[in-house]
Design a protein around this motif. Structure first.
Motif, PDB file in Angstrom:
ATOM      1  N   GLY A  79       5.431  17.109   1.632  1.00 40.54           N
ATOM      2  CA  GLY A  79       5.049  16.169   2.676  1.00 40.54           C
ATOM      3  C   GLY A  79       6.073  15.077   2.909  1.00 40.54           C
ATOM      4  N   GLU A  80       7.105  15.032   2.074  1.00 36.66           N
ATOM      5  CA  GLU A  80       8.130  13.996   2.237  1.00 36.66           C
ATOM      6  C   GLU A  80       8.835  14.123   3.581  1.00 36.66           C
ATOM      7  OE1 GLU A  80      11.763  11.909  -0.265  1.00 36.66           O
ATOM      8  OE2 GLU A  80      10.836  13.740  -1.046  1.00 36.66           O
ATOM      9  N   SER A  81       9.032  15.351   4.062  1.00 33.28           N
ATOM     10  CA  SER A  81       9.695  15.561   5.356  1.00 33.28           C
ATOM     11  C   SER A  81       8.870  14.973   6.502  1.00 33.28           C
ATOM     12  CB  SER A  81       9.943  17.048   5.600  1.00 33.28           C
ATOM     13  OG  SER A  81       8.715  17.762   5.603  1.00 33.28           O
ATOM     14  N   LEU A  82       7.551  14.983   6.362  1.00 32.98           N
ATOM     15  CA  LEU A  82       6.709  14.374   7.391  1.00 32.98           C
ATOM     16  C   LEU A  82       6.944  12.872   7.440  1.00 32.98           C
ATOM     17  CD1 LEU A  82       3.375  16.310   6.747  1.00 32.98           C
ATOM     18  CD2 LEU A  82       5.140  16.814   8.457  1.00 32.98           C
ATOM     19  N   PHE A  83       7.147  12.265   6.263  1.00 30.89           N
ATOM     20  CA  PHE A  83       7.406  10.826   6.236  1.00 30.89           C
ATOM     21  C   PHE A  83       8.774  10.482   6.789  1.00 30.89           C
ATOM     22  CE2 PHE A  83       3.549  10.077   3.908  1.00 30.89           C
ATOM     23  CZ  PHE A  83       3.189   8.838   4.420  1.00 30.89           C
ATOM     24  N   ARG A  84       9.716  11.406   6.765  1.00 30.23           N
ATOM     25  CA  ARG A  84      10.991  11.125   7.429  1.00 30.23           C
ATOM     26  C   ARG A  84      10.755  10.942   8.926  1.00 30.23           C
ATOM     27  NH1 ARG A  84      13.048  14.413   3.298  1.00 30.23           N
ATOM     28  NH2 ARG A  84      12.930  16.367   4.461  1.00 30.23           N
ATOM     29  N   GLN A  85       9.882  11.762   9.510  1.00 29.22           N
ATOM     30  CA  GLN A  85       9.561  11.606  10.932  1.00 29.22           C
ATOM     31  C   GLN A  85       8.779  10.311  11.187  1.00 29.22           C
ATOM     32  OE1 GLN A  85       8.508  14.897  13.478  1.00 29.22           O
ATOM     33  NE2 GLN A  85       8.656  16.301  11.745  1.00 29.22           N
ATOM     34  N   GLU A 135       0.833  -1.206   0.000  1.00 30.10           N
ATOM     35  CA  GLU A 135       0.000   0.000   0.000  1.00 30.10           C
ATOM     36  C   GLU A 135       0.871   1.260   0.000  1.00 30.10           C
ATOM     37  OE1 GLU A 135      -2.070  -3.359   1.777  1.00 30.10           O
ATOM     38  OE2 GLU A 135      -0.358  -2.282   2.585  1.00 30.10           O
ATOM     39  N   THR A 136       0.356   2.302  -0.632  1.00 27.24           N
ATOM     40  CA  THR A 136       1.011   3.610  -0.592  1.00 27.24           C
ATOM     41  C   THR A 136       0.274   4.487   0.420  1.00 27.24           C
ATOM     42  OG1 THR A 136      -0.349   4.376  -2.435  1.00 27.24           O
ATOM     43  CG2 THR A 136       1.843   3.497  -2.968  1.00 27.24           C
ATOM     44  N   TYR A 137       0.992   5.479   0.950  1.00 32.02           N
ATOM     45  CA  TYR A 137       0.430   6.324   2.002  1.00 32.02           C
ATOM     46  C   TYR A 137       0.684   7.791   1.710  1.00 32.02           C
ATOM     47  CZ  TYR A 137      -0.435   2.187   4.772  1.00 32.02           C
ATOM     48  OH  TYR A 137      -0.920   0.984   5.211  1.00 32.02           O
ATOM     49  N   ARG A 138      -0.197   8.614   2.258  1.00 32.80           N
ATOM     50  CA  ARG A 138      -0.104  10.064   2.163  1.00 32.80           C
ATOM     51  C   ARG A 138      -0.145  10.609   3.600  1.00 32.80           C
ATOM     52  NH1 ARG A 138      -1.402  12.569  -2.133  1.00 32.80           N
ATOM     53  NH2 ARG A 138      -2.724  10.900  -2.881  1.00 32.80           N
ATOM     54  N   ALA A 139       0.677  11.612   3.870  1.00 35.43           N
ATOM     55  CA  ALA A 139       0.667  12.240   5.198  1.00 35.43           C
ATOM     56  C   ALA A 139      -0.358  13.359   5.230  1.00 35.43           C
ATOM     57  CB  ALA A 139       2.049  12.786   5.535  1.00 35.43           C
ATOM     58  N   LEU A 140      -0.990  13.502   6.374  1.00 35.53           N
ATOM     59  CA  LEU A 140      -1.872  14.635   6.640  1.00 35.53           C
ATOM     60  C   LEU A 140      -1.321  15.337   7.878  1.00 35.53           C
ATOM     61  CD1 LEU A 140      -3.835  12.067   5.664  1.00 35.53           C
ATOM     62  CD2 LEU A 140      -5.507  13.868   5.806  1.00 35.53           C
ATOM     63  N   VAL A 141      -1.444  16.642   7.908  1.00 32.30           N
ATOM     64  CA  VAL A 141      -0.874  17.400   9.014  1.00 32.30           C
ATOM     65  C   VAL A 141      -1.881  18.414   9.538  1.00 32.30           C
ATOM     66  CG1 VAL A 141       0.230  19.105   7.502  1.00 32.30           C
ATOM     67  CG2 VAL A 141       1.158  18.699   9.794  1.00 32.30           C
ATOM     68  N   LEU A 142      -1.858  18.569  10.848  1.00 32.79           N
ATOM     69  CA  LEU A 142      -2.658  19.591  11.520  1.00 32.79           C
ATOM     70  C   LEU A 142      -1.703  20.477  12.322  1.00 32.79           C
ATOM     71  CD1 LEU A 142      -5.287  20.919  12.548  1.00 32.79           C
ATOM     72  CD2 LEU A 142      -5.325  19.187  14.346  1.00 32.79           C
ATOM     73  N   PRO A 143      -1.386  21.674  11.815  1.00 32.64           N
ATOM     74  CA  PRO A 143      -0.537  22.575  12.602  1.00 32.64           C
ATOM     75  C   PRO A 143      -1.288  23.041  13.858  1.00 32.64           C
ATOM     76  CG  PRO A 143      -0.606  23.235  10.292  1.00 32.64           C
ATOM     77  CD  PRO A 143      -1.696  22.213  10.503  1.00 32.64           C
ATOM     78  N   ILE A 144      -0.610  22.993  14.978  1.00 32.39           N
ATOM     79  CA  ILE A 144      -1.137  23.522  16.240  1.00 32.39           C
ATOM     80  C   ILE A 144      -0.521  24.894  16.482  1.00 32.39           C
ATOM     81  CG2 ILE A 144      -1.339  23.150  18.730  1.00 32.39           C
ATOM     82  CD1 ILE A 144      -2.879  21.035  17.096  1.00 32.39           C
ATOM     83  N   ASP A 145       0.792  24.975  16.303  1.00 35.30           N
ATOM     84  CA  ASP A 145       1.522  26.235  16.411  1.00 35.30           C
ATOM     85  C   ASP A 145       1.427  26.936  15.051  1.00 35.30           C
ATOM     86  OD1 ASP A 145       3.579  28.187  16.282  1.00 35.30           O
ATOM     87  OD2 ASP A 145       4.762  27.096  17.762  1.00 35.30           O
ATOM     88  N   PRO A 146       0.995  28.201  15.014  1.00 34.85           N
ATOM     89  CA  PRO A 146       0.856  28.909  13.740  1.00 34.85           C
ATOM     90  C   PRO A 146       2.156  28.999  12.937  1.00 34.85           C
ATOM     91  CG  PRO A 146      -0.137  30.175  15.523  1.00 34.85           C
ATOM     92  CD  PRO A 146       0.562  28.999  16.159  1.00 34.85           C
ATOM     93  N   SER A 147       3.304  28.863  13.613  1.00 36.88           N
ATOM     94  CA  SER A 147       4.578  28.949  12.891  1.00 36.88           C
ATOM     95  C   SER A 147       4.975  27.622  12.244  1.00 36.88           C
ATOM     96  CB  SER A 147       5.692  29.415  13.838  1.00 36.88           C
ATOM     97  OG  SER A 147       5.976  28.395  14.789  1.00 36.88           O
ATOM     98  N   PHE A 148       4.245  26.557  12.536  1.00 41.95           N
ATOM     99  CA  PHE A 148       4.583  25.261  11.944  1.00 41.95           C
ATOM    100  C   PHE A 148       4.245  25.290  10.461  1.00 41.95           C
ATOM    101  CE2 PHE A 148       3.864  20.968  10.502  1.00 41.95           C
ATOM    102  CZ  PHE A 148       4.903  20.266  11.072  1.00 41.95           C
ATOM    103  N   ALA A 149       5.210  24.889   9.644  1.00 45.17           N
ATOM    104  CA  ALA A 149       4.981  24.854   8.197  1.00 45.17           C
ATOM    105  C   ALA A 149       5.699  23.658   7.602  1.00 45.17           C
ATOM    106  CB  ALA A 149       5.492  26.137   7.549  1.00 45.17           C
ATOM    107  N   VAL A 150       5.093  23.069   6.604  1.00 45.33           N
ATOM    108  CA  VAL A 150       5.725  21.986   5.856  1.00 45.33           C
ATOM    109  C   VAL A 150       6.345  22.628   4.627  1.00 45.33           C
ATOM    110  CG1 VAL A 150       5.362  19.792   4.667  1.00 45.33           C
ATOM    111  CG2 VAL A 150       4.002  20.349   6.694  1.00 45.33           C
ATOM    112  N   ALA A 151       7.671  22.563   4.521  1.00 51.20           N
ATOM    113  CA  ALA A 151       8.396  23.275   3.463  1.00 51.20           C
ATOM    114  C   ALA A 151       8.479  22.484   2.160  1.00 51.20           C
ATOM    115  CB  ALA A 151       9.795  23.630   3.949  1.00 51.20           C
ATOM    116  N   ASP A 152       7.918  21.296   2.132  1.00 51.63           N
ATOM    117  CA  ASP A 152       7.963  20.496   0.912  1.00 51.63           C
ATOM    118  C   ASP A 152       6.582  19.886   0.650  1.00 51.63           C
ATOM    119  OD1 ASP A 152       7.728  18.406   2.746  1.00 51.63           O
ATOM    120  OD2 ASP A 152       9.786  17.738   2.534  1.00 51.63           O
TER     121      ASP A 152
END
Length: 196
Positions: free
Chosen positions: A168-174, A149-166
């Motif tokens: 979503g690949e960086s989220l998958f590193r975590q 199976e393939t997967y996609r990351a979803l993100v919910l910023p809590i801190d307004p300064s949180f940003a995904v700079a790419d």
């Protein structure tokens, strides 16, 4: 409607026996074996969560933290509502309890979850649920080498300064780092993240 959240940072066999039917029902494919879940708690990588309605278990989850100390993120590894309780708003309520717990406990900057990326009615329904909870899907599609199976990351910023700079690949590193720690055969206890 009110749910009561019970969170443990250690393995509890009696709680697991209550959670196990919900886990097995919800995650027929892609579920971690019980021994790995236990290792995650023993290594202090994860917490186990249970939600009760008037003493009756209705939902379960396993969560951990991402590896970015500057912007800590809660990773929801597994979350499920008992099948006979779905469609009543308890999934969103359970998620909100987890979110509030993570903010108070870890001062998280964001919450990350991965969802199957295949374009099926069931997967689209999951994505819509997470969007209603405030999540944004990323465009990057991740291919694990050990599952089809393939997967996609979803993100919910809590801190307004949180940003995904790419994309979503960086989220998958975590996410991948979190999974790798769980499956690692040798373990150095000095690298474990404290849980409270």
């Amino acid at each position: 409607m009110a749910l009561e959240l019970n969170t443990l940072d250690h393995w509890d066999e009696s709680l697991w026996q209550q959670m196990k039917p919900i886990y097995e029902e919800a995650f027929e494919h892609g579920a971690k074996p019980e021994r790995i879940l236990k290792v995650m708690l023993e290594r202090r990588l994860a917490c186990m969560h249970a939600a009760y309605d008037d003493g009756e278990l209705v939902a379960m989850a396993f969560t951990g933290l991402g590896d970015s100390p500057e912007q800590p993120a809660l990773i929801i590894d597994y979350i499920a509502i008992r099948k006979d309780r779905r469609g009543r708003g308890e999934g969103k309520l359970f998620f909100e309890l987890l979110r509030d717990w993570a903010v108070l406990t870890y001062d998280i900057a964001a919450i990350i979850i991965e969802a199957e990326a295949a374009n099926t009615p069931e997967n689209r329904e999951r994505i819509v649920f997470w969007e209603k909870c405030g999540f944004t899907p990323t465009s990057y599609v991740h291919h694990y080498i050990w599952i089809p199976e393939t997967y996609r990351a979803l993100v919910l910023p809590i801190d307004p300064s949180f940003a995904v700079a790419d994309d979503g690949e960086s989220l998958f590193r975590q996410i991948t780092h979190f999974h790798e720690q769980a499956f690692r055969k040798k373990w150095d206890d000095s690298t474990a993240q404290p849980r409270s």
